[in-house]
Design an enzyme around this catalytic site. Structure first.
Site, PDB file in Angstrom:
ATOM      1  N   CYS A 197     -17.636  63.527  57.420  1.00 57.05           N
ATOM      2  CA  CYS A 197     -16.455  62.693  57.160  1.00 57.05           C
ATOM      3  C   CYS A 197     -15.185  63.494  56.862  1.00 57.05           C
ATOM      4  O   CYS A 197     -14.090  62.914  56.864  1.00 57.05           O
ATOM      5  CB  CYS A 197     -16.729  61.747  56.001  1.00 57.05           C
ATOM      6  SG  CYS A 197     -18.239  60.785  56.198  1.00 57.05           S
ATOM      7  N   HIS A 332     -10.067  58.495  49.600  1.00 53.29           N
ATOM      8  CA  HIS A 332     -11.227  58.357  50.481  1.00 53.29           C
ATOM      9  C   HIS A 332     -11.723  56.918  50.394  1.00 53.29           C
ATOM     10  O   HIS A 332     -11.733  56.202  51.394  1.00 53.29           O
ATOM     11  CB  HIS A 332     -12.308  59.349  50.073  1.00 53.29           C
ATOM     12  CG  HIS A 332     -13.400  59.503  51.065  1.00 53.29           C
ATOM     13  ND1 HIS A 332     -13.183  59.955  52.344  1.00 53.29           N
ATOM     14  CD2 HIS A 332     -14.744  59.256  50.981  1.00 53.29           C
ATOM     15  CE1 HIS A 332     -14.332  59.983  53.013  1.00 53.29           C
ATOM     16  NE2 HIS A 332     -15.289  59.564  52.200  1.00 53.29           N
ATOM     17  N   HIS A 372     -14.408  52.786  57.675  1.00 57.72           N
ATOM     18  CA  HIS A 372     -14.516  54.245  57.484  1.00 57.72           C
ATOM     19  C   HIS A 372     -14.711  54.898  58.850  1.00 57.72           C
ATOM     20  O   HIS A 372     -15.809  54.866  59.419  1.00 57.72           O
ATOM     21  CB  HIS A 372     -15.681  54.547  56.556  1.00 57.72           C
ATOM     22  CG  HIS A 372     -15.923  55.998  56.320  1.00 57.72           C
ATOM     23  ND1 HIS A 372     -14.964  56.973  56.529  1.00 57.72           N
ATOM     24  CD2 HIS A 372     -17.035  56.657  55.880  1.00 57.72           C
ATOM     25  CE1 HIS A 372     -15.464  58.145  56.246  1.00 57.72           C
ATOM     26  NE2 HIS A 372     -16.715  57.992  55.854  1.00 57.72           N
TER      27      HIS A 372
END
Length: 509
Positions: A197, A332, A372
């Site tokens: 990520c 995040h 995401h």
């Protein structure tokens, strides 16, 4: 006396050399921390987002684009993913190979992540006012964050031999950056990054360092994520890590899991001093960047608050700015109960310290709008912040019923963006932080600020006259599509500027 004169002459020489050494040292130190200009952004995100402007329209309207599974990938998962939602690029298979001089067979064998990187790279050049064809032979480096998406396994039937010849390179994660360098003729470094990520924020960090070190004149930094196979979704679903409704409730009390999504994006970067000399547009400036690792924790997927604090402080030090000079952080915030709480605690321990009264750090996440996007999360955040600087307001973060109870909000120095906030130009330089984390422990942080003010160019006075708008494309269909986009733009833009840009900054076909 002759000895005294000799000594004085020697001392003058040494003093001059010391002054020169100090100047060289100061110049080297300044270059090692020089701000990096963001010149252009090309992107693809769920909901039909094909530009930073599209992304802004989405976040500014307070919409989310999470939806059902894609239907064109042959996923036969039965009840394994019943009711699962996410953020998908439903037209990821669409690609014009002839535009890039590719054989259709070779294009068919290519992972759609490579195809999207080609498209967004072209757009990043053009949106910076640089003809992509003219970039051939330039010292432009490529840093691309990519994961293996499983595309070859999607070709269930035995493909013909001519496709097999291209499958290896077309689906190599490492070759993704090399593909861009080859197709565009770029001779800087080409590096593919896979830290899950945090891939695109690590790519941005490497690009910033390469530019400051003089390793390249321009740098492309970004990434792509297309889930050709549903394996990641199935694994997260099996472990009950997905949000039941598919929506990321970033930093919220109601946070109940991750919303997995897809995307692609590329930023074109240059040293700020070079961009100013060349007259290139500066959308924003990267002041500082840092990456680090959690190290040994109580589990490889367990986040480390101390590591997150360290990476924030390192990025601030790299940019030579203080924590209280940063207005907002694009977090995040995937909606994970434990992870979001740790992230907020690290922000309170860094940005939340010594803030002026009545000016808390504002916190939000674009994941509440699009999910995401995994390897591309940093690019989505940068694009959102660039557009927020341009439009002078910060959009709200969605799906927040209240702040997560897994952090102590009582100091009041960090506040969630539950409503839009003005972010106007003024005496104070507007700055933002951007954080990315990942299960494998690599953390990254950027400090971004508004571009230095420019004097508006004086437009010569004169009678109004017709302005030619030059259109060219590689196919009739592409020409029509370009004409439609132009018709939607020219009513609000200055015709002289549009005509000049079409003629001087775009390729002629």
């Amino acid at each position: 006396m002759p000895d005294e004169e000799k000594l004085q002459k020697y001392l003058r020489k040494v003093t001059a050399e010391l002054q020169q050494a100090r100047r060289r040292l100061a110049a080297a130190e300044s270059q090692s921390q020089e701000p990096i200009a963001v010149l252009g952004i090309g992107c693809r995100f769920p909901g039909g987002v094909r530009s930073p402007e599209d992304l802004w329209d989405l976040v500014d309207s307070g919409s989310d684009v999470v939806g059902g599974l894609p239907t064109g990938r042959g996923w036969q998962v039965g009840s394994a993913l019943d009711g699962v939602n996410g953020g998908f690029i439903h037209d990821a298979e669409q690609f014009d190979p002839h535009f890039f001089g590719l054989d259709p067979v070779e294009a068919t064998a290519m992972d759609p992540q490579q195809r999207l990187l080609l498209e967004t790279t072209w757009e990043a050049f053009e949106r910076a006012g640089i003809d992509p064809v003219a970039a051939r032979g330039s010292r432009t480096a490529v840093y691309a964050g990519v994961q293996f998406g499983g595309y070859p396994l999607l070709l269930r039937e035995a493909p013909p031999p001519q496709i097999l010849d291209h499958l290896g390179l077309g689906n190599s994660v490492g070759a993704a950056s090399g593909r861009l360098a080859y197709q565009f003729g770029l001779v800087g470094g080409a590096v593919t990054v896979d830290t899950q990520c945090t891939s695109s924020i690590v790519a941005l960090h490497l690009a910033v360092k390469a530019l400051r070190n003089g390793e390249c004149a321009f740098a492309l930094a970004g990434g792509a994520c297309v889930m050709s196979l549903p394996t990641v979704l199935m694994d997260f679903h099996r472990r009950n890590l997905l949000a039941p409704d598919g929506r990321s409730k970033s930093f919220a009390a109601a946070a109940d899991g991750v919303s997995l999504a897809e995307g692609a994006g590329m930023l074109l970067l240059e040293r700020l001093s070079d961009a100013r000399r060349a007259g290139h547009p500066v959308l924003a400036v990267i002041r500082g960047s840092a990456i680090n690792q959690d190290g040994a924790t109580n589990g490889i997927v367990s986040p480390s608050g101390r590591a997150q604090e360290r990476v924030i402080r390192a990025a601030l030090a790299d940019g030579r700015v203080t924590a209280d000079s940063v207005d907002v952080v694009e977090g995040h915030g995937v909606g994970a109960t434990l992870g979001d709480g740790v992230e907020v605690t690290s922000l309170l321990a860094t940005y939340g310290q010594e803030r002026p009264g009545g000016r808390p750090l504002l916190l939000g996440s674009v994941k509440s709008n699009i999910g995401h996007t995994q390897t591309v999360g940093a690019v989505a955040g940068v694009a959102k912040l660039v557009m927020a600087l341009r439009n002078e307001r910060l959009p709200r973060t969605l799906h927040i019923d209240g702040p997560t109870p897994h952090a102590d909000w009582s100091p009041g120095t960090v506040r969630l963006l539950t409503e839009p906030e003005p972010w106007r130009r003024g005496e104070r330089v507007r700055r933002a932080g951007l954080t990315c984390l990942t299960l494998s422990g690599t953390n990254g942080h950027l400090v971004i600020e508004e571009p230095p003010a420019e004097e508006p160019a004086a437009r010569p006075a004169g009678p109004e006259r017709a302005v030619p708008l030059v259109l060219s494309a590689k196919s009739p269909g592409a020409l029509r599509a370009q004409a439609e986009r132009l018709r939607a733009t020219v009513t609000t833009a200055e015709p002289v500027d549009v005509g000049h840009s079409l003629h001087t900054t775009r390729s002629s076909f």
